[in-house]
Design an enzyme around this catalytic site. Structure first.
Site, mmCIF file in Angstrom:
data_model
loop_
_atom_site.group_PDB
_atom_site.id
_atom_site.type_symbol
_atom_site.label_atom_id
_atom_site.label_comp_id
_atom_site.label_asym_id
_atom_site.label_seq_id
_atom_site.Cartn_x
_atom_site.Cartn_y
_atom_site.Cartn_z
ATOM 1 N N HIS A 1 0.649 -1.244 0.008
ATOM 2 C CA HIS A 1 -0.014 -0.063 0.139
ATOM 3 C C HIS A 1 0.847 1.303 -0.006
ATOM 4 C CE1 HIS A 1 -3.802 -2.361 0.589
ATOM 5 N NE2 HIS A 1 -3.318 -2.657 1.486
HETATM 6 ZN ZN LIG Z 1 -4.100 -6.973 3.176
#
Ligand SMILES: [Zn+2]
Length: 580
Positions: free
Chosen positions: A186
């Site tokens: 992320h």
């Molecule tokens: Zn995840």
């Protein structure tokens, strides 16, 4: 290859030097008492058949000792547990190379990450949080990306391991590189996100691109692999394929079926949005269909596989129904393409299942069978609830909202996108030279270049002797796994493995220049669209209308999906009171 034992049988040949304090769970009446349940005996043979791929395993010493915070669901201790099971099964005797690695340097991180963000990461500490409050807000640190001790060192450690694996794959001295501490998909170039501070995957892919013309990224974490997709959204040299839960408000809120890439990267980003409760059969069917088609169309010269274990059933933050066997079958399916492969971890918040999953997948990648009985480790009592099994039942807790029709719709849509790919000049017109051309290309390089490659390929690797590796993270009785001091960079040296350069699979001839990859292959978030078309969906950065809060996208931080603190019974922390 292995033997079963039962309670009362001789203990493992490999024993730990680690000694728990006397008042820990290890003194409970259940410790080491499995009743009629069997115990796996470790593999002791060190045979490496030529038919098996060369596997390198990366584990930065001390990476599992970091803490995001007591109630934070991300627990690096799962890495220590994984390592214990991997070595408990004796898989280290079947792994060719096991490496501690030096942390990534600031310069290595800056290949992708912004200088001001790295400045911030390297300076902020729990102690100076109040004086750095404005920067903490600027960089979107907060609940799910807290400031914790040594988080910069932690990030450098897992990133260093992924980079070392990528370099070894480029050098052709390994077929598979495993870094369970990596996979933090992320993180953005200028801010943390979803428990991830530094994006080791992007850094590793950039390293692979120095040598490999096309890299396929596959993500089986339950969350969309948004950071990696964003980095290469405009590139046709990296194809990203993410299988994830998508509802619009499930973190990170991106990854819908229609998000396909942009500019030169159009159709080089594929998203497979799934709903709650998908089961083994459905997942494996759609995964194999799409990956098989993608590999056939894109013809990657290297693959990066993110194995987030929060897609397993019963995950603390997840909502799928996958078994460890099915998750591992995805890994096995990718392995079977025999393309240089970097395997990284990722999410996974029910610790006992994460470490089981990654241990099983290590065995899959190594190519050996391991029994369903867990080996004996110092964490034995942690697995008592499942009768010390590697494959506990995990499925059926969430209703399956996917239907054959919904999955078929996704499959057809993806196939249509791949059809466009067939005509993409950057792929179809690339010739892969035969091995002899790669050999001749090598001959053309100067001694300096060759020397540079040797140095680069082995930089930071510190090979461990597998015979002593199991307890390498415990320095004896005085080391209670609190080794939080920043590791010192180890001197560069050529590992034994590097002496086998040139093995490879002809990949060397595929390079399109050996210089640093052009920054054009990475999305520049500040680029303006030159044709007036809509911007990529995740064109965003701090201070530019993005992130949580009153921003354009409504994303539910992962942490907020944990309404209640775990009860003692639910706690994922082995020996929770000891906070390992
Ligand atoms: Zn995840």
């Amino acid at each position: 290859m292995y033997r079963y034992g039962t309670h009362g049988s001789p203990a493992n040949n490999i024993t730990s030097n680690f000694v728990w304090p006397s008042d820990t769970f290890s003194s409970s009446p259940y410790f080491n008492d499995r009743g009629l349940n069997g115990t796996a005996q470790p593999i002791i043979e060190r045979i490496h058949p030529h038919s098996r791929p060369i596997v390198s395993y990366y584990f930065p010493k001390g990476v599992g000792a970091h803490h995001y915070g007591e109630r934070h669901p991300m627990k690096p201790a799962r890495l220590t547990l994984t390592n214990e099971l991997v070595f408990g099964y004796g898989l280290h005797n079947q792994i060719h190379n096991i490496y501690d690695v030096r942390p990534a340097t600031r310069e290595e991180l800056s290949v992708y990450h912004d200088a001001d963000y790295l400045d911030f990461l390297s300076r902020v500490t729990p102690a100076n949080q109040s004086e750095m409050r404005s920067l903490i807000e600027k960089f979107n640190c907060g609940e799910d990306c807290p400031i914790f001790a040594d988080m910069y060192d932690f990030s450098r450690m897992y990133a260093g391991a992924s980079l070392a694996g990528a370099r070894k794959l480029c050098a052709g001295t390994t077929d598979i590189a495993i870094n369970w501490s990596g996979g933090l998909h992320h993180a953005k170039r200028g801010e943390p996100s979803g428990f991830c501070y530094v994006n080791d995957i992007v850094l590793a892919i950039l390293e692979l691109l120095r040598y490999h013309p096309r890299v396929l990224y596959i993500d089986i974490d339950i969350h969309h692999g948004d950071g990696v997709e964003l980095a290469f959204y405009q590139s046709d040299r990296v194809m990203t394929v993410s299988f994830h839960k998508y509802t619009g408000d499930f973190f990170p809120g991106t990854g819908k079926l229609d998000d396909n890439g942009y500019g030169a990267g159009k159709n080089f980003a594929l998203n497979v949005p799934l709903l709650d409760g998908i089961d083994d059969d459905m997942y494996l069917t759609i995964f194999k269909t799409i990956i098989e088609d993608t590999v056939a169309s894109f013809r990657p010269s290297a693959i990066v596989l993110q194995c987030g274990a929060d897609s397993l059933g019963s995950d603390r933050l997840g909502a799928f129904n996958l078994s460890i066997a099915a998750h591992g079958e995805c890994v096995n399916f990718v392995r079977a393409f025999n393309v240089p492969l970097l395997v990284v971890g990722g999410g996974g918040y029910t610790l006992r299942n994460v470490c089981r999953c990654w241990t099983y997948e290590t065995s899959v990648l190594v190519g050996v069978s391991i029994p369903n009985e867990l080996p004996r480790t110092v964490y034995d009592s942690f697995f008592a609830d499942s009768q010390w099994k590697l494959h506990p039942p995990l499925s059926g807790r969430v209703e399956n909202q996917n239907t054959p029709a919904s999955l078929q719709r996704i499959t057809i849509s993806i196939r249509n996108k791949l059809r466009y790919l067939q005509g993409a000049p950057s792929v179809a017109m690339q010739e892969i030279p035969p091995d002899i051309q790669g050999f001749l290309k090598d001959e053309e390089r100067s001694q300096e270049e060759i020397q540079e490659e040797i140095s680069t390929a082995s930089a930071g690797e510190q090979r461990m002797d597998p015979s002593i590796a199991r307890n390498e993270y415990f320095d004896g009785d005085k080391d209670v796994d609190h080794d939080s001091s920043p590791p010192t960079p180890s001197p560069t040296r050529v590992s034994r493995g590097s002496a086998r350069r040139g093995r490879g699979r002809g990949g060397r001839g595929r390079a399109r220049g050996r210089g640093r990859v052009s920054s054009a292959s990475v999305v520049d978030e500040d680029d303006d669209n030159d044709d007036g078309s809509p911007p990529p969906p995740r064109k965003s950065s701090r201070g530019r209308g993005r992130g949580r809060g009153a921003k354009t996208r409504v994303a539910v931080p992962e942490l907020k999906r944990t309404p209640d603190p775990p009860t003692e019974a639910e706690s994922d922390t082995p020996g929770a009171s000891h906070d390992i």
